[in-house]
Design an enzyme around this catalytic site. Structure first.
Site, PDB file in Angstrom:
ATOM      1  NE  ARG A   1      -8.519  -2.237  -2.776  1.00 58.54           N
ATOM      2  CZ  ARG A   1      -8.855  -2.859  -1.652  1.00 58.54           C
ATOM      3  NH1 ARG A   1      -9.844  -3.706  -1.646  1.00 58.54           N
ATOM      4  NH2 ARG A   1      -8.221  -2.615  -0.531  1.00 58.54           N
TER       5      ARG A   1
ATOM      6  CB  CYS B   1      -0.847   0.097   1.258  1.00 55.45           C
ATOM      7  SG  CYS B   1      -2.075  -1.163   1.383  1.00 55.45           S
TER       8      CYS B   1
HETATM    9  P1  XMP Z   1      -0.523  -7.462   2.916  1.00 56.27           P
HETATM   10  O1  XMP Z   1       0.191  -6.687   3.958  1.00 56.27           O
HETATM   11  O2  XMP Z   1      -0.926  -8.818   3.378  1.00 56.27           O
HETATM   12  O3  XMP Z   1      -1.868  -6.640   2.632  1.00 56.27           O
HETATM   13  O4  XMP Z   1       0.264  -7.504   1.639  1.00 56.27           O
HETATM   14  C1  XMP Z   1      -2.841  -7.071   1.720  1.00 56.27           C
HETATM   15  C2  XMP Z   1      -4.017  -6.112   1.719  1.00 56.27           C
HETATM   16  O5  XMP Z   1      -3.650  -4.823   1.195  1.00 56.27           O
HETATM   17  C3  XMP Z   1      -4.778  -4.188   0.590  1.00 56.27           C
HETATM   18  N1  XMP Z   1      -4.371  -3.754  -0.739  1.00 56.27           N
HETATM   19  C4  XMP Z   1      -3.983  -2.499  -1.038  1.00 56.27           C
HETATM   20  N2  XMP Z   1      -3.981  -1.372  -0.296  1.00 56.27           N
HETATM   21  N3  XMP Z   1      -3.088  -0.181  -2.133  1.00 56.27           N
HETATM   22  C5  XMP Z   1      -3.552  -0.199  -0.853  1.00 56.27           C
HETATM   23  O6  XMP Z   1      -3.587   0.846  -0.199  1.00 56.27           O
HETATM   24  C6  XMP Z   1      -3.069  -1.257  -2.945  1.00 56.27           C
HETATM   25  O7  XMP Z   1      -2.648  -1.185  -4.091  1.00 56.27           O
HETATM   26  C7  XMP Z   1      -3.546  -2.481  -2.367  1.00 56.27           C
HETATM   27  N4  XMP Z   1      -3.727  -3.736  -2.869  1.00 56.27           N
HETATM   28  C8  XMP Z   1      -4.218  -4.478  -1.839  1.00 56.27           C
HETATM   29  C9  XMP Z   1      -5.895  -5.204   0.571  1.00 56.27           C
HETATM   30  O8  XMP Z   1      -6.787  -4.867   1.614  1.00 56.27           O
HETATM   31  C10 XMP Z   1      -5.166  -6.526   0.819  1.00 56.27           C
HETATM   32  O9  XMP Z   1      -5.990  -7.514   1.410  1.00 56.27           O
END
Ligand code: XMP
Length: 483
Positions: free
Chosen positions: A404, A305
């Site tokens: 999203r 993120c």
């Molecule tokens: P981890 O830490 O397990 O987190 O890699 C996965 C979660 O991150 C969210 N997600 C995103 N959040 N930008 C964001 O701000 C993104 O591009 C993004 N892609 C995924 C999502 O909730 C996921 O389960």
């Protein structure tokens, strides 16, 4: 309130790195703790792990593997609705007591077409039916492997088919399959119409995965992500999935709420909403939406993120879960919380459970397994798998996730692209994380996840202190940080 008071009254948005679980009185032996929990109001799981709906993490293979190990996979939605439905269908076909969605062929089907179907559906035998689903034979790989391609199914099929009925028990089916040395038992009704199929493979698999989570028909459980604005997709998925998860970066939004009301009215699957990050958002989900079966909680903590870097907005998962859990206590009764984002190891999961979560959703951890989509890449003698945020430019190129992260005007990426180390199979990861989680629960003295909610006590760690609670003053292999 003056502007200065905004500092005085500022909350502490604590993250996993800021806290530590305090050891408590325990009568537990390590390994004894029970890690079963609920992923949604109606779905019980045997391990508290959920995979993220991301196109580098969860397709059918991940859902199947995770369900077999006792968890829940959420299919991504960065594809057409048809593709997502096909993934859900593949999960539901992977195992069943009685397969209901039976793929059949007609007697006039050519051997060539049959071989193509075997390849496409990865199955090696089909009941042969005439009009009205009436069973006239069965054709398997053994019948066609040496057959000429010009032949038709009716030329090679077995006409004397051993069948069962709706009343056939699993034990009976097993005996019949064994007695006749066959693999498939079509289930027919009084008129000889095919109503289902029992296979030796399903019977064997049932014994192979004792922790697997299955639906009422013995099929593996499956969740799928949707945009709340895509009612058509929700309807199409509803036939196959147990859980539908809204996949929105900031769900606490009027339009999302209005659209989700329609989804909640239309589908019979359990609906998890999110992502949310505050007490107020959880309160609104629980009081303004009817029938919410779970909350997906955490904004901006994910390893990929950049939302909080770009916008300086977010609700770190640990903080967000504690907020939502208090709202659930007040309004929700038994709505489970799925902590989502930034969970790297069993300790992070234990802390999330300690502030009221029921499950942990992980992207990064599962992206590194054999069952995630994508190839293994070798770099400098190590293996990696690709992982990127759903708000990254790469994911957005596929356009299905545009909604999203944003309003149409927003073009800034909110995620990064990269690689994560390869970590083996889902079963290895689950075993490792269950072991770590049980150990953490042992320190806390909690024998169940509900007890974690009550018993876990947290202490704050200072930035300097966090150096001390990891390996230090030692030269580690592969590290250039000396003592
Ligand atoms: P981890 O830490 O397990 O987190 O890699 C996965 C979660 O991150 C969210 N997600 C995103 N959040 N930008 C964001 O701000 C993104 O591009 C993004 N892609 C995924 C999502 O909730 C996921 O389960």
């Amino acid at each position: 309130m003056g502007f200065r008071d905004k500092f005085v009254n500022a909350e502490k948005a604590l993250t996993f790195n800021d806290v530590i679980l305090l050891p408590g009185w325990t009568t537990l032996e390590p390994g004894e703790a029970d890690v079963t929990t609920r992923a949604t109001r109606g779905v019980e799981v045997n391990v508290p792990f959920v995979s993220s709906p991301m196109d580098t993490v969860t397709e059918s293979e991940m859902v199947i593997a995770l369900a077999r190990q006792g968890g829940l996979g959420v299919l991504h939605r960065n594809c057409t609705a048809e593709e997502e439905v096909a993934m859900a269908r593949a999960v539901k076909r992977a195992e069943a007591l009685i397969i209901r969605d039976v793929i059949t062929v007609g007697p006039e089907t050519t051997v060539e077409e049959l071989l193509r179907l075997m390849d496409e559906h990865k199955i090696r035998g089909f009941p042969v039916v005439e009009e009205g689903d009436r069973l006239v034979g069965i054709v398997t790989w053994r019948d066609v492997r040496l057959a000429e391609s010009g032949l038709r199914v009716e030329d090679v099929m077995t006409r004397e088919v051993v069948t069962g009925t709706e009343e056939t028990s699993l034990e009976e089916a097993k005996r019949v399959l064994h007695e006749h040395r066959i693999e498939k038992l079509p289930i027919v009704d009084g008129e000889g119409r095919v109503r289902g199929l029992i296979t030796m493979k399903d019977i064997t698999l049932k014994g192979t995965y004792p922790e697997a989570v299955r639906d009422g028909e013995g099929r593996l459980i499956c969740a799928a992500a949707i945009s709340p604005f895509d009612l058509e997709r929700a309807r199409a998925l509803d036939e196959y999935v147990d859980v539908i998860v809204t996949d929105v970066a900031h769900f606490h939004n009027r339009n999302c709420f209005e659209a989700t009301k329609k989804v909640l009215r239309e589908v019979s699957a359990e609906v998890v909403v999110g992502n949310i990050g505050t007490y107020e958002a959880a309160e609104d989900c629980l009081t303004k939406l009817e029938g919410v079966a779970g909350l997906r909680v955490g904004i901006g903590s994910g390893s990929i993120c950049t939302t909080s870097v770009v916008t300086r907005a977010g609700a770190p998962t640990l903080y967000a879960v504690s907020q939502a859990a208090d709202a659930v206590k007040e309004y929700g009764g038994d709505v489970p919380i799925i902590a989502d984002g930034g969970l790297r190891n069993p300790g992070d999961i234990a802390v999330a459970l300690g502030v009221g979560a029921s499950c942990a959703m992980m992207g990064n951890v599962f992206a590194g397994t054999s069952e995630s989509p994508g190839r293994l890449v070798a770099m400098e003698g190590r293996y990696y798998k690709e992982y990127y945020g759903m708000g990254s430019s790469k994911a957005r190129k596929k356009r299905f996730v545009q909604d999203r992260y944003s309003q149409p005007s927003k073009t800034i990426a909110e995620g990064v692209e990269g690689w994560v180390p390869y970590r083996g199979s889902v079963s290895d990861i689950v075993a490792e994380y269950v072991g770590g989680l049980r150990a953490a629960m042992g320190y806390v003295g909690a024998s169940t996840i509900q007890e974690m909610w009550e018993k876990a006590r947290l202490a704050l760690v200072t930035e300097r202190g966090s150096e001390e609670i990891r390996a230090h003053d030692i030269l580690l292999p592969g590290s250039n940080r000396g003592p």
